[in-house]
Design a protein around this motif. Structure first.
Motif, PDB file in Angstrom:
ATOM      1  N   SER A   1       0.689  -1.177  -0.060  1.00  0.00           N
ATOM      2  CA  SER A   1      -0.028   0.160  -0.030  1.00  0.00           C
ATOM      3  C   SER A   1       0.783   1.256   0.068  1.00  0.00           C
ATOM      4  CB  SER A   1      -0.740   0.061   1.150  1.00  0.00           C
ATOM      5  OG  SER A   1      -1.867  -1.323   1.180  1.00  0.00           O
TER       6      SER A   1
ATOM      7  N   THR B   1       1.078   5.818  -0.238  1.00  0.00           N
ATOM      8  CA  THR B   1       0.284   7.071   0.101  1.00  0.00           C
ATOM      9  C   THR B   1       0.895   8.211  -1.127  1.00  0.00           C
ATOM     10  OG1 THR B   1       0.054   6.601   2.256  1.00  0.00           O
ATOM     11  CG2 THR B   1      -0.176   8.783   1.815  1.00  0.00           C
TER      12      THR B   1
ATOM     13  N   ARG C   1      -3.658  14.459  -2.133  1.00  0.00           N
ATOM     14  CA  ARG C   1      -2.098  14.166  -1.184  1.00  0.00           C
ATOM     15  C   ARG C   1      -2.730  13.288  -0.065  1.00  0.00           C
ATOM     16  NH1 ARG C   1       1.160  18.386   2.221  1.00  0.00           N
ATOM     17  NH2 ARG C   1       2.417  16.626   3.546  1.00  0.00           N
ATOM     18  N   GLY C   2      -2.266  12.311   0.285  1.00  0.00           N
ATOM     19  CA  GLY C   2      -2.636  11.539   1.438  1.00  0.00           C
ATOM     20  C   GLY C   2      -3.499  10.340   1.051  1.00  0.00           C
ATOM     21  N   THR C   3      -4.034  10.502  -0.321  1.00  0.00           N
ATOM     22  CA  THR C   3      -4.909   9.302  -0.712  1.00  0.00           C
ATOM     23  C   THR C   3      -3.944   7.906  -0.825  1.00  0.00           C
ATOM     24  OG1 THR C   3      -5.918  10.549  -2.222  1.00  0.00           O
ATOM     25  CG2 THR C   3      -6.126   8.261  -2.759  1.00  0.00           C
ATOM     26  N   VAL C   4      -4.651   6.833  -0.016  1.00  0.00           N
ATOM     27  CA  VAL C   4      -3.896   5.638  -0.004  1.00  0.00           C
ATOM     28  C   VAL C   4      -4.349   4.524  -1.273  1.00  0.00           C
ATOM     29  CG1 VAL C   4      -3.792   3.512   1.475  1.00  0.00           C
ATOM     30  CG2 VAL C   4      -3.983   5.898   2.616  1.00  0.00           C
TER      31      VAL C   4
ATOM     32  N   ARG D   1      -4.087   0.879  -2.437  1.00  0.00           N
ATOM     33  CA  ARG D   1      -3.605  -0.271  -1.880  1.00  0.00           C
ATOM     34  C   ARG D   1      -3.408  -1.303  -2.906  1.00  0.00           C
ATOM     35  NH1 ARG D   1      -5.847   1.623   2.140  1.00  0.00           N
ATOM     36  NH2 ARG D   1      -7.396   1.317   3.847  1.00  0.00           N
TER      37      ARG D   1
ATOM     38  N   HIS E   1      -7.726   2.166  -8.270  1.00  0.00           N
ATOM     39  CA  HIS E   1      -8.339   3.180  -7.423  1.00  0.00           C
ATOM     40  C   HIS E   1      -9.754   2.990  -7.567  1.00  0.00           C
ATOM     41  CE1 HIS E   1      -9.846   7.223  -6.062  1.00  0.00           C
ATOM     42  NE2 HIS E   1      -8.911   6.972  -5.015  1.00  0.00           N
TER      43      HIS E   1
ATOM     44  N   VAL F   1       4.856   8.777  -4.591  1.00  0.00           N
ATOM     45  CA  VAL F   1       4.228   7.842  -3.458  1.00  0.00           C
ATOM     46  C   VAL F   1       5.156   7.322  -2.527  1.00  0.00           C
ATOM     47  CG1 VAL F   1       2.587   6.702  -5.115  1.00  0.00           C
ATOM     48  CG2 VAL F   1       4.610   5.516  -4.565  1.00  0.00           C
TER      49      VAL F   1
END
Length: 103
Positions: free
Chosen positions: A49, A51, A67-70, A72, A87, A100
């Motif tokens: 995963s 970020t 920004r900060g979207t994870v 996986r 996504h 990332v």
């Protein structure tokens, strides 16, 4: 009877020596392995995963990933700078590893 006597040898141009075929195959496999590292140098692997470290405009989707979207379950593409991502709103997303951070 020595088992190495039955093994085929090949000429390794890099070292200038004759080496067992099994060792040549292992050397070729190691050379084809691409290391993909994130923005801070962490080694990435399939299934990790990540970020996002900055807002990214997604070409063709008229969307911005914040920004900060994870993200996986990434997949490595064989390119040292690109990772394949999934996504929920974007299909076929490919991100550059420099944007990332693992975690």
């Amino acid at each position: 009877m020595n088992s190495s006597a039955d093994e085929e040898f090949v000429y390794d141009e890099a070292s200038g020596e004759w080496i067992p075929a099994s060792q040549a195959a292992a050397n070729a496999a190691a050379a084809s392995t691409v290391e993909v590292r994130d923005s801070v140098g962490n080694l990435l692997a399939d299934g990790d995963s990540v970020t996002l470290i900055k807002d990214l405009k997604v070409k063709g989707a008229n969307q911005v990933l914040k920004r900060g979207t994870v993200i996986r379950s990434i997949r490595l593409t064989g390119d040292a700078q690109e990772i394949d991502c999934r996504h929920e709103t974007i299909k076929g997303l490919v991100l550059r590893a420099e944007f990332v951070k693992k975690g």
